[in-house]
Design a protein around this motif. Structure first.
Motif, PDB file in Angstrom:
ATOM      1  N   SER A  45       0.835  -1.216   0.000  1.00  0.00           N
ATOM      2  CA  SER A  45       0.000   0.000   0.000  1.00  0.00           C
ATOM      3  C   SER A  45       0.865   1.259   0.000  1.00  0.00           C
ATOM      4  N   ASP A  46       1.994   1.232   0.727  1.00  0.00           N
ATOM      5  CA  ASP A  46       2.913   2.378   0.707  1.00  0.00           C
ATOM      6  C   ASP A  46       3.463   2.600  -0.696  1.00  0.00           C
ATOM      7  N   CYS A  47       3.821   1.523  -1.357  1.00  0.00           N
ATOM      8  CA  CYS A  47       4.348   1.604  -2.724  1.00  0.00           C
ATOM      9  C   CYS A  47       3.303   2.192  -3.669  1.00  0.00           C
ATOM     10  N   ALA A  48       2.083   1.676  -3.603  1.00  0.00           N
ATOM     11  CA  ALA A  48       1.015   2.152  -4.493  1.00  0.00           C
ATOM     12  C   ALA A  48       0.712   3.627  -4.248  1.00  0.00           C
ATOM     13  N   ALA A  49       0.618   4.030  -2.986  1.00  0.00           N
ATOM     14  CA  ALA A  49       0.326   5.430  -2.668  1.00  0.00           C
ATOM     15  C   ALA A  49       1.474   6.337  -3.107  1.00  0.00           C
ATOM     16  N   PHE A  50       2.686   5.877  -2.892  1.00  0.00           N
ATOM     17  CA  PHE A  50       3.873   6.638  -3.284  1.00  0.00           C
ATOM     18  C   PHE A  50       3.908   6.853  -4.796  1.00  0.00           C
ATOM     19  N   LYS A  51       3.625   5.811  -5.565  1.00  0.00           N
ATOM     20  CA  LYS A  51       3.650   5.921  -7.026  1.00  0.00           C
ATOM     21  C   LYS A  51       2.585   6.883  -7.531  1.00  0.00           C
ATOM     22  N   VAL A  52       1.399   6.813  -6.968  1.00  0.00           N
ATOM     23  CA  VAL A  52       0.314   7.687  -7.421  1.00  0.00           C
ATOM     24  C   VAL A  52       0.595   9.136  -7.030  1.00  0.00           C
ATOM     25  N   MET A  53       1.040   9.337  -5.799  1.00  0.00           N
ATOM     26  CA  MET A  53       1.256  10.694  -5.288  1.00  0.00           C
ATOM     27  C   MET A  53       2.353  11.433  -6.058  1.00  0.00           C
ATOM     28  N   ASN A  54       3.367  10.712  -6.512  1.00  0.00           N
ATOM     29  CA  ASN A  54       4.511  11.353  -7.160  1.00  0.00           C
ATOM     30  C   ASN A  54       4.593  11.108  -8.658  1.00  0.00           C
TER      31      ASN A  54
END
Length: 180
Positions: free
Chosen positions: A97-106
């Motif tokens: 979930s951290d990876c997915a959120a990080f990719k979308v946010m940046n």
């Protein structure tokens, strides 16, 4: 009374002006030929390793250290690099979930884990058409980091390279990873 001879100095001013003019033009031409290529290099490299991209690479490193299994690092050691953009590679649900959120946010398009020395990665990328031209140019821009022989995969040193989109432009950053 003695007759004083008056010197004609009118021609001297013309010669002096010509010499100074040639000198000034020479300096301007030197500046022009040396300064404008530097501006071109700046324009070319202004999307590489900015503060923003280093910050994004830092967080990619933190997510990779927290969520990637040791087998990923072993594979990277063997191949010289590994695309870790797929969030399913992360072992915990928090890491995914951290990876997915990080990719979308940046607006992350790719995250690569490479060995600390980028020599093998550079050789692999150089003529590989599977990678974009701008990414290949960025990798060729990077130093090889090969002189530091104490930082090897066997001592736990890797590198994270991030490709992301900002203002409709691909930007790149990298940072050292120590898996200790």
């Amino acid at each position: 009374m003695k007759d004083k001879k008056v010197l004609n100095k009118r021609g001297f001013m013309l010669v002096e002006t010509l010499i100074v003019g040639v000198f000034v033009m020479g300096i301007f031409s030197l500046l022009y030929t040396n300064f404008f290529p530097l501006i071109g290099e700046y324009e070319r490299y202004k999307t590489y390793d900015t503060v923003e991209s280093t910050y994004i690479a830092h967080w990619a490193r933190m997510i990779a250290l927290k969520g990637l299994p040791d087998s990923i690092y072993t594979t990277t050691r063997g191949n010289g690099y590994l695309d870790i953009s797929d969030c399913n590679l992360y072992t915990t649900s928090t890491g995914q979930s951290d990876c997915a959120a990080f990719k979308v946010m940046n607006n992350i398009s790719r995250i690569y884990l490479t060995t600390y020395s980028t020599v093998n990665f550079k050789n692999f990328i150089k003529d590989n058409s599977a990678f974009s031209r701008s990414f290949r140019e960025y990798i060729s821009y990077l130093p090889t980091y090969s002189k530091n022989t104490s930082k090897t995969p066997s001592t736990g040193y890797y590198r994270v390279i991030v490709e992301y989109v900002s203002n409709d432009t691909y930007k790149y950053g990298n940072i050292e990873v120590h898996k200790g």
